[in-house]
Design a protein around this motif. Structure first.
Motif, short mmCIF file in Angstrom:
data_model
loop_
_atom_site.label_atom_id
_atom_site.label_comp_id
_atom_site.label_asym_id
_atom_site.label_seq_id
_atom_site.Cartn_x
_atom_site.Cartn_y
_atom_site.Cartn_z
N ASP A 609 0.73 -0.90 0.29
CA ASP A 609 -0.16 0.23 -0.07
C ASP A 609 1.26 1.38 0.21
OD1 ASP A 609 -2.60 -1.24 0.13
OD2 ASP A 609 -2.49 -1.38 1.90
N ARG A 725 -5.00 3.96 -3.18
CA ARG A 725 -5.99 3.23 -2.83
C ARG A 725 -6.68 2.31 -3.88
NH1 ARG A 725 -9.00 5.33 2.43
NH2 ARG A 725 -6.83 5.43 3.55
N SER A 728 -3.79 0.14 -5.18
CA SER A 728 -3.44 -1.50 -3.88
C SER A 728 -4.98 -2.16 -4.29
CB SER A 728 -3.57 -0.51 -2.56
OG SER A 728 -3.28 0.16 -2.07
N LEU A 729 -5.88 -1.93 -4.77
CA LEU A 729 -7.73 -2.51 -4.93
C LEU A 729 -6.44 -3.15 -6.18
CD1 LEU A 729 -10.71 -0.48 -3.87
CD2 LEU A 729 -9.04 -2.67 -2.58
N SER A 730 -6.27 -2.75 -7.42
CA SER A 730 -5.62 -3.20 -8.55
C SER A 730 -4.94 -4.06 -8.46
CB SER A 730 -5.72 -2.12 -9.82
OG SER A 730 -6.45 -1.58 -10.44
N LYS A 732 -4.17 -5.81 -6.51
CA LYS A 732 -4.35 -6.92 -5.20
C LYS A 732 -5.26 -7.86 -6.00
CE LYS A 732 -3.87 -8.22 -1.02
NZ LYS A 732 -2.46 -8.88 -0.12
N TRP A 787 -16.24 3.24 0.21
CA TRP A 787 -15.34 3.13 -0.83
C TRP A 787 -15.70 5.29 -1.14
CZ3 TRP A 787 -10.88 2.49 -2.94
CH2 TRP A 787 -10.46 3.07 -3.85
N THR A 796 -13.02 -2.20 1.70
CA THR A 796 -12.89 -2.46 -0.06
C THR A 796 -11.97 -3.37 -0.07
OG1 THR A 796 -13.56 -0.42 0.06
CG2 THR A 796 -12.80 -1.54 -1.88
N LYS A 797 -10.91 -3.00 1.03
CA LYS A 797 -9.62 -4.05 0.62
C LYS A 797 -9.94 -5.15 1.06
CE LYS A 797 -4.43 -4.83 0.36
NZ LYS A 797 -3.53 -4.25 1.25
N LEU A 800 -12.60 -7.35 -0.90
CA LEU A 800 -11.35 -7.98 -2.21
C LEU A 800 -11.18 -9.23 -2.13
CD1 LEU A 800 -9.61 -5.91 -4.71
CD2 LEU A 800 -8.88 -7.84 -3.80
N LEU A 895 -16.19 0.75 -7.63
CA LEU A 895 -15.21 0.34 -7.39
C LEU A 895 -14.41 0.30 -8.89
CD1 LEU A 895 -15.88 -2.90 -5.28
CD2 LEU A 895 -15.27 0.21 -4.38
#
Length: 934
Positions: A609, A725, A728-730, A732, A787, A796-797, A800, A895
């Motif tokens: 992150d 972030r 980070s989500l992408s 992950k 989010w 959110t993380k 996911l 998202l």
């Protein structure tokens, strides 16, 4: 330890996802057992444990093993490990264990192998267990081990009375403050003779004198094997007889009095110490004179010769039993490049545990692959970390950021040139002793060749060092073939020949024939035992050179974009090609479908992150450069603030604060101390500069103290956090669906802003994570709401991670080897197509966002679409049902990522969701937030 009945003997789970924990005295087996239910709920299949064999007292990581046959008592011992196994069995979780085959900790008496080596020298039954040069070219070190532990020169410490001997029953120890070393019983003759003269009883005196004579007659430790065996028997008999005599109080008093007299006489004590099988020395002598191979430059970690069958057996007996019994499903091999012959080691391991899931900690450079004849599932994931970092990075922005960095700091030297310089520095410094040993062996070879016998040792040193500095990879893997001769693969030949050519270009003064000799030796083209020894040991040398020079030095010197400075990465280049990324995923599915995929590890310089947030700076290079200038000016205007001696450090501090904010003073100053000392330009661990260290610490305090300077950085944080972030989500999501086995590092299922160890070993709040899972907020609706509101908790993380892991558990065939789990890229079309990464894995579809800040500034997705495979899909992350060509502006309205799963029996829609919830922009930022940084 018997496998838990709930799993059954030798029942192994196919690995789908792991969760890495760092065990230590503050997080024991029982603590790990306490999170088993949470991990089951999260969706992983395996708990991935840091080393658990007996380590040095107080170890916080477990890599300093002292006993391979015992479970670490500080973690809970064998009983605690059995309780952990039962808890994991009840949760249907398997185990992956980190093991350390390359080295052992040698400080203190806990390592009985090393203790016996110090006591008995080359006659020790464990003398061949350690990589010690018993036949050193330095006469004082022949048949002795150098121990660089003294704070000052030996003579000064001896004369100051800091070295003393003491009786411990029938044994004697040499003491140096908190350190203790065994005294060879065979060296006690003069002491026993002197003590006997103090005894009045004639028979007792004669008995002690006979013992002294017996000690003097014990054969030397360097004899033939049969003589060494005889010596061990005699030493054992001498020790037993001395124990018996000490029952007589007169003998005990006489020895105590004589020991006191010897401790007061430096000449006598020096004579006794000179008869030992070790040589105490000033700590700074380690870099030049050490005669045992270390783990990099850590003198308390000595390499073991695991290539020897008996060493392999004794160091792996317990782990192999766990693998056979089904307690363990797999092992992660630490520092595989440190072994003399990794292929032979791995083959032996695979033969002993044919069903084990074997992973190697191996850093692959760009274009490098694991040797195809290694019987392993793959690496521990640094190559994946580099690939996903590349595809989500902005090359154009990075290039502009590099230009801004060079202009502001004045640092214009290229990364590869800095690395080359650093390699020579470590070969002249902490690894000089390893190079010296290679030079000595090469000199022996040259003496036998008339064309090379006139080369000086400086010639040989320069040639070997320049070839090592030119290596583009950590090492080669030349190995012995069936005929006993060395053989090199085409890849290894290309590496060596390329390095020799580069060395010749960099150093035209080097003799061409000498470089040719080096090349032929390294590739096994020169027969002979000494030649093979140089070739094999050179391979063990280049890995530490690369690691110390690049990871531990240049990564702290070359600082344009810190998210690029990661283990396995190349800060000097960025390849953001989408086609190359998809090609690498297809290759991984075909060649290493059970390799580990990592984003954060115990070795990463920054958490995933932190890197994601810093990476956004490449999308705003001009704004960042302007912000750094304003920040610098603001600090200068603060009363009492000191500037660091160089702007490069200031650039590092600014990015670190932005990446890890909120960051308290203690964490910030400890990190900067580590970074500047690793850089070794103005201060270092071995030669700290207190003035520079204090200036840097003062600057850090000024940078984060409330005021105008901090306001500048906080304004940048507000801009980069939402798109960070999204990155980070992408990354992950891609990690959780790509070919391989994803690993979740402890705590990283929520936002985790950790820096390099020990910062990344801070306690994880599992109670919070359990509460979040139990709250019902870890859901589609909860994630969308979080989010939209900014999601500072990480809902959110966590949503996911759990959604993707549960899908892997529901549909394992979609995420494993075979045709059903293939990786198929999907092509986006439209004005923002370059911002999308889409692929089908099995029958699931993953969609991720690239360069989210740029996307927001360019107007969002607009008319960009992605064509889904036939059918109706449900988005497990953002909700809704989708089919046909999907508008990314609609799919990713809530998202920045989507995980689409076919809906059985559902009717096809028109490319829009059945019900579309209210959703914020995909980047998560606002124009007001952007303006604050400019």
């Amino acid at each position: 330890m018997t496998p838990d009945a709930t799993r059954g003997p030798a029942v192994r789970r196919e690995p789908l996802a792991t969760y890495r924990v760092q065990l230590h005295g503050g997080f024991t087996f029982d603590a790990a057992a306490g999170v088993a239910g949470y991990l089951e709920d999260l969706g992983v299949t395996h708990l991935y444990l840091s080393p658990i064999l007996q380590a040095s007292p107080g170890s916080t990581h477990g890599y300093d093993v002292v006993d391979h046959g015992t479970v670490n008592e500080e973690l809970g011992g064998a009983a605690g490990y059995e309780r952990l196994g039962a808890a994991l069995g009840a949760a249907r979780l398997g185990q992956l264990l980190d093991i350390v085959p390359n080295h052992m900790a040698i400080a203190g008496a806990g390592n009985r192998w090393w203790w016996d080596v110090l006591r008995s020298g080359p006659s020790s039954r464990y003398a061949r267990y350690f990589d010690v040069d018993w036949e050193s070219h330095e006469a004082p070190l022949r048949n002795a081990v150098l121990l660089p532990v003294l704070a000052d020169h030996y003579g000064r410490e001896l004369e100051a009375g800091n070295l003393t001997i003491a009786g411990e029953g029938g044994d004697f120890l040499l003491r140096y403050f908190q350190h203790a070393y065994p005294v060879d019983p065979a060296s006690l003759g003069p002491l026993l003779t002197a003590a006997a003269a103090r005894i009045d009883d004639e028979q007792t005196r004669v008995d002690l004198e006979r013992l002294a004579v017996g000690a003097d007659r014990i054969p030397p430790a360097s004899g033939a094997p049969e003589e060494q065996a005889q010596r061990r028997r005699q030493v054992d008999e001498l020790t037993e007889r001395l124990h018996h005599l000490l029952a007589d109080g007169a003998v005990s008093r006489a020895l105590d009095e004589e020991v006191e007299r010897w401790n007061a006489d430096p000449d006598r004590l020096d004579g006794l110490l000179g008869a030992q099988h070790y040589r105490l020395a000033w700590w700074r002598s380690a870099g030049e004179n050490l005669d045992y191979r270390r783990f990099f430059d850590i003198s308390d970690l000595a390499a073991i010769r695991v290539e020897e069958p008996e060493v392999f057996a004794d160091s792996h007996r317990l782990v192999l039993r766990w693998l056979r019994e089904g307690v363990l499903d797999g092992v992660r091999i630490d520092h595989i490049d440190g072994l003399l012959d990794p292929r032979r080691y791995l083959s032996r391991l695979a033969e002993a545990a044919p069903d084990a899931w074997i992973l190697v900690e191996k850093i692959l450079e760009a274009g490098e692959a694991l040797p195809p004849d290694w019987p392993v599932a793959g690496t521990t994931g640094y190559d994946w970390l580099a690939r996903v970092g590349d595809v989500l990075g902005s090359r154009a922005g990075w290039e502009r950021l590099v230009a801004a960095y060079e202009a502001w700091t004045g640092e214009t030297e290229r990364f590869d040139e800095l690395a080359h310089t650093a390699k020579h520095e470590v070969m002249d410094g902490p690894l000089a002793t390893d190079l010296t040993r290679l030079v000595g062996r090469l000199a022996t070879i040259c003496e036998r060749h008339r064309r090379h016998r006139d080369h000086t040792r400086r010639d040989l040193r320069d040639a070997l060092a320049e070839v090592a500095a030119a290596f583009p990879v950590y090492r080669t893997y030349v190995t012995h073939g069936p005929d006993g001769r060395l053989r090199a693969s085409e890849r290894d030949a290309a590496v060596v020949e390329g390095a020799v050519r580069t060395a010749a270009m960099r150093r035209p003064d080097l003799d061409e024939d000498l470089l040719g000799l080096v090349r032929d030796i390294l590739l096994g083209r020169m027969p002979g035992r000494e030649e093979a020894d140089v070739a094999m040991r050179f391979q063990q040398f280049t890995g530490p050179v690369m690691a110390k020079a690049v990871e531990d030095t240049t990564f702290y010197r070359y600082l344009p974009l810190l998210s690029r400075n990661e283990v396995g990465g190349d800060p000097g280049r960025l390849d953001d090609g989408l086609d190359a990324f998809h090609d690498s995923c297809r290759r991984a599915h075909a060649e290493a479908p059970a390799a580990l995929l990592a984003l954060s590890t115990h070795d990463t310089k920054r958490s995933e992150d932190v890197r994601a947030r810093i990476s956004v700076l490449a999308e705003m290079p001009d704004e960042w450069a302007a912000a750094v200038e304003r920040w610098w000016d603001a600090i200068q205007g603060q009363p009492g603030a000191e500037l660091p001696p160089d702007r490069n450090t200031a650039w590092l501090i600014a990015q670190t604060v932005v990446g890890a904010w909120p960051l308290d003073e203690e964490r910030a100053t400890l990190y900067v101390e580590k970074a500047t000392r690793e850089a070794k330009r103005h201060t270092s661990w071995t030669d700290p500069d207190p003035v520079y260290d204090q200036a840097a610490a003062s600057f850090v305090r000024a940078a984060i103290a409330p005021g105008p300077a901090r306001d500048v950085l906080e304004s940048v944080v507000r801009v980069v956090t939402p798109p960070g972030r999204a990155v980070s989500l992408s990354q992950k999501l891609l990690t959780l669906v790509a070919p391989g086995v994803p690993d979740v590092y402890q705590g990283s299922e929520l936002w985790d802003l950790s820096l390099v160890d020990p910062d990344n070993r801070r306690p994880v709040d599992y109670a919070l994570r359990r509460r979040l899972l139990a709250s019902g907020r870890v859901s589609v609706a909860g994630a969308l709401a979080a989010w939209q509101s900014g999601d500072d908790e990480g809902i959110t993380k966590l949503h996911l991670v759990r959604s993707a892991l549960r899908l892997r558990a529901e549909r394992p065939a979609w995420f494993q080897a075979g045709e059903e789990g293939a990786w198929d890229p999907l092509v986006a079309s439209g004005p923002a197509a370059a911002h999308a990464i889409a692929a089908r894995r099995g029958r699931a579809v993953a969609v991720a966002t690239r360069w989210p800040l740029t996307l927001l500034r360019e107007g969002g997705w607009r008319d960009t679409n992605v064509e889904l495979p036939a059918g109706v899909y449900e988005d497990r992350l953002g909700g809704g049902r989708w089919s046909g060509p999907v508008a990314l502006a609609e799919l990713l309205a809530g998202l920045p990522v989507a995980l689409l799963v076919p809906v059985s029996g559902a009717g096809a829609g028109a490319g829009a969701p059945d019900a579309q919830p209210s959703r914020p922009p995909a980047g998560g930022g606002t124009e007001d937030q952007e303006r604050e940084a400019s």
